[in-house]
Scaffold this motif. Structure first.
Motif, PDB file in Angstrom:
ATOM      1  N   GLN A   1      16.244   5.678  53.243  1.00 12.37           N
ATOM      2  CA  GLN A   1      17.182   5.361  52.121  1.00 12.37           C
ATOM      3  C   GLN A   1      18.344   4.161  52.042  1.00 12.37           C
ATOM      4  N   PHE A   2      18.547   3.782  52.716  1.00 12.65           N
ATOM      5  CA  PHE A   2      19.827   2.928  53.541  1.00 12.65           C
ATOM      6  C   PHE A   2      20.952   2.267  52.608  1.00 12.65           C
ATOM      7  N   GLU A   3      20.456   1.779  51.938  1.00 13.52           N
ATOM      8  CA  GLU A   3      21.374   1.185  51.286  1.00 13.52           C
ATOM      9  C   GLU A   3      22.048   1.990  50.214  1.00 13.52           C
ATOM     10  N   ALA A   4      21.054   3.184  49.812  1.00 12.34           N
ATOM     11  CA  ALA A   4      22.039   3.937  49.292  1.00 12.34           C
ATOM     12  C   ALA A   4      23.844   4.996  50.612  1.00 12.34           C
TER      13      ALA A   4
ATOM     14  N   ALA B   1      24.293   9.577  39.464  1.00 10.98           N
ATOM     15  CA  ALA B   1      24.110   8.721  38.744  1.00 10.98           C
ATOM     16  C   ALA B   1      24.050   7.559  38.984  1.00 10.98           C
ATOM     17  N   HIS B   2      25.398   6.720  40.132  1.00  8.82           N
ATOM     18  CA  HIS B   2      25.682   5.649  40.533  1.00  8.82           C
ATOM     19  C   HIS B   2      24.656   5.225  41.699  1.00  8.82           C
ATOM     20  N   LEU B   3      24.772   6.445  42.373  1.00  7.88           N
ATOM     21  CA  LEU B   3      23.548   6.081  43.566  1.00  7.88           C
ATOM     22  C   LEU B   3      21.926   6.023  42.813  1.00  7.88           C
TER      23      LEU B   3
ATOM     24  N   CYS C   1      29.609   5.564  52.283  1.00  2.00           N
ATOM     25  CA  CYS C   1      30.535   5.153  53.305  1.00  2.00           C
ATOM     26  C   CYS C   1      30.910   4.493  52.395  1.00  2.00           C
ATOM     27  N   ASN C   2      30.592   3.696  51.768  1.00  2.00           N
ATOM     28  CA  ASN C   2      31.699   2.893  51.394  1.00  2.00           C
ATOM     29  C   ASN C   2      32.605   3.791  50.305  1.00  2.00           C
TER      30      ASN C   2
ATOM     31  N   GLY D   1      26.649  -1.459  41.994  1.00  2.28           N
ATOM     32  CA  GLY D   1      27.302  -1.678  41.046  1.00  2.28           C
ATOM     33  C   GLY D   1      28.769  -1.839  41.832  1.00  2.28           C
ATOM     34  N   LYS D   2      29.673  -1.694  41.893  1.00  4.59           N
ATOM     35  CA  LYS D   2      31.169  -1.381  41.703  1.00  4.59           C
ATOM     36  C   LYS D   2      31.047  -0.072  41.505  1.00  4.59           C
TER      37      LYS D   2
END
Length: 262
Positions: free
Chosen positions: A189-192, A21-23, A197-198, A2-3
């Motif tokens: 783990q490219f999504e994380a 935890a978010h990641l 980066c974001n 999520g955002k």
């Protein structure tokens, strides 16, 4: 995933634990309990003399509790503060952060110093400045500090006085995020990694090199339009960068690749 918005009013360890935890790297309840247990237990080492108090803290942290460097030093596990708290293993940044926070519980000030590629802690007791290696708790001489810099930048690297400047908590968390991102890329783990980066771009929106890194990660995820947009952003905003021609070639190849599969 999520955002998540990074706060400008930064509190440690809360922010770093929330990010982990978010990641998806740790369980927030478990790491919060681990921190509360440590923060309470360290108070038994509150001695009147500051130097004795620091010595007691270091002995407890490294010898009794067994905090140490993680064998897989460049991994996500080493770079995540929550994992470090539970496993008692980390890299120089996560170990430095835990030790700095425990020192604060004892009314001792240990300040982070970000050498190229390595985090150390600065102590100033009675006017005597010392630099501590967070992997061992040992004092580092100026020569040893220079060796660390040369290990990252090469044998010809000069030791600059600005390397020894203490940094804000925001810069410390920024380094933690960069190290998490690097660990994610190494372990695919490219999504994380993309989310790291974001998050970094929330604080450092003018850092075009983050856009270039995100372009690489986006390409691994098959997000060609995102990758192309980030490369174009780099080209538009950093026309005199030494790697600009290489980036233009990357963008051209990416665009041609997208057209072939369109």
């Amino acid at each position: 995933m999520g955002k998540y918005t990074l706060q400008d009013n930064i509190a440690l360890p809360e922010l770093a634990l929330d990010v982990g935890a978010h990641l998806g790297f740790c369980n927030l309840n478990a790491v919060n309990w681990a921190w509360l247990e440590l923060a309470g237990a360290v108070l038994s080492h509150y001695l009147v003399d500051q130097q004795q108090r620091l010595t007691a803290l270091l002995n407890w942290f490294y010898q009794d509790l067994g905090f140490c460097a993680r064998e897989n030093y460049f991994s996500v596990e080493a770079a995540d503060l929550g994992t470090c708290l539970i496993s008692k293993q980390g890299n120089s940044t996560t170990l430095a952060t835990v030790l700095m926070l425990l020192a604060k519980q004892l009314d001792l000030t240990l300040e982070p110093v970000l050498l190229p590629g390595y985090t150390v802690l600065r102590s100033n007791l009675g006017g005597t400045v010392r630099y501590l290696d967070p992997l061992t708790g040992h004092e580092l001489s100026r020569h040893q500090l220079h060796v660390l810099v040369r290990g990252e930048l090469g044998n010809a690297a000069q030791f600059k006085s600005r390397y020894l400047k203490t940094v804000s908590v925001q810069k410390l968390v920024t380094r933690m995020l960069h190290e998490l991102k690097a660990g994610c890329i190494v372990s695919h783990q490219f999504e994380a990694a993309m989310e790291c980066c974001n998050l970094l771009l929330q604080w450092h929106s003018d850092d075009v090199h983050l856009n270039r890194e995100r372009a690489f990660i986006a390409e691994q995820l098959g997000c060609i339009k995102v990758a192309a947009a980030d490369l174009q952003h780099f080209i538009d905003n950093s026309p005199h960068d030494p790697v600009i021609e290489l980036v233009k070639m990357q963008l051209k190849e990416l665009t041609e690749h997208a057209e072939i599969y369109h």
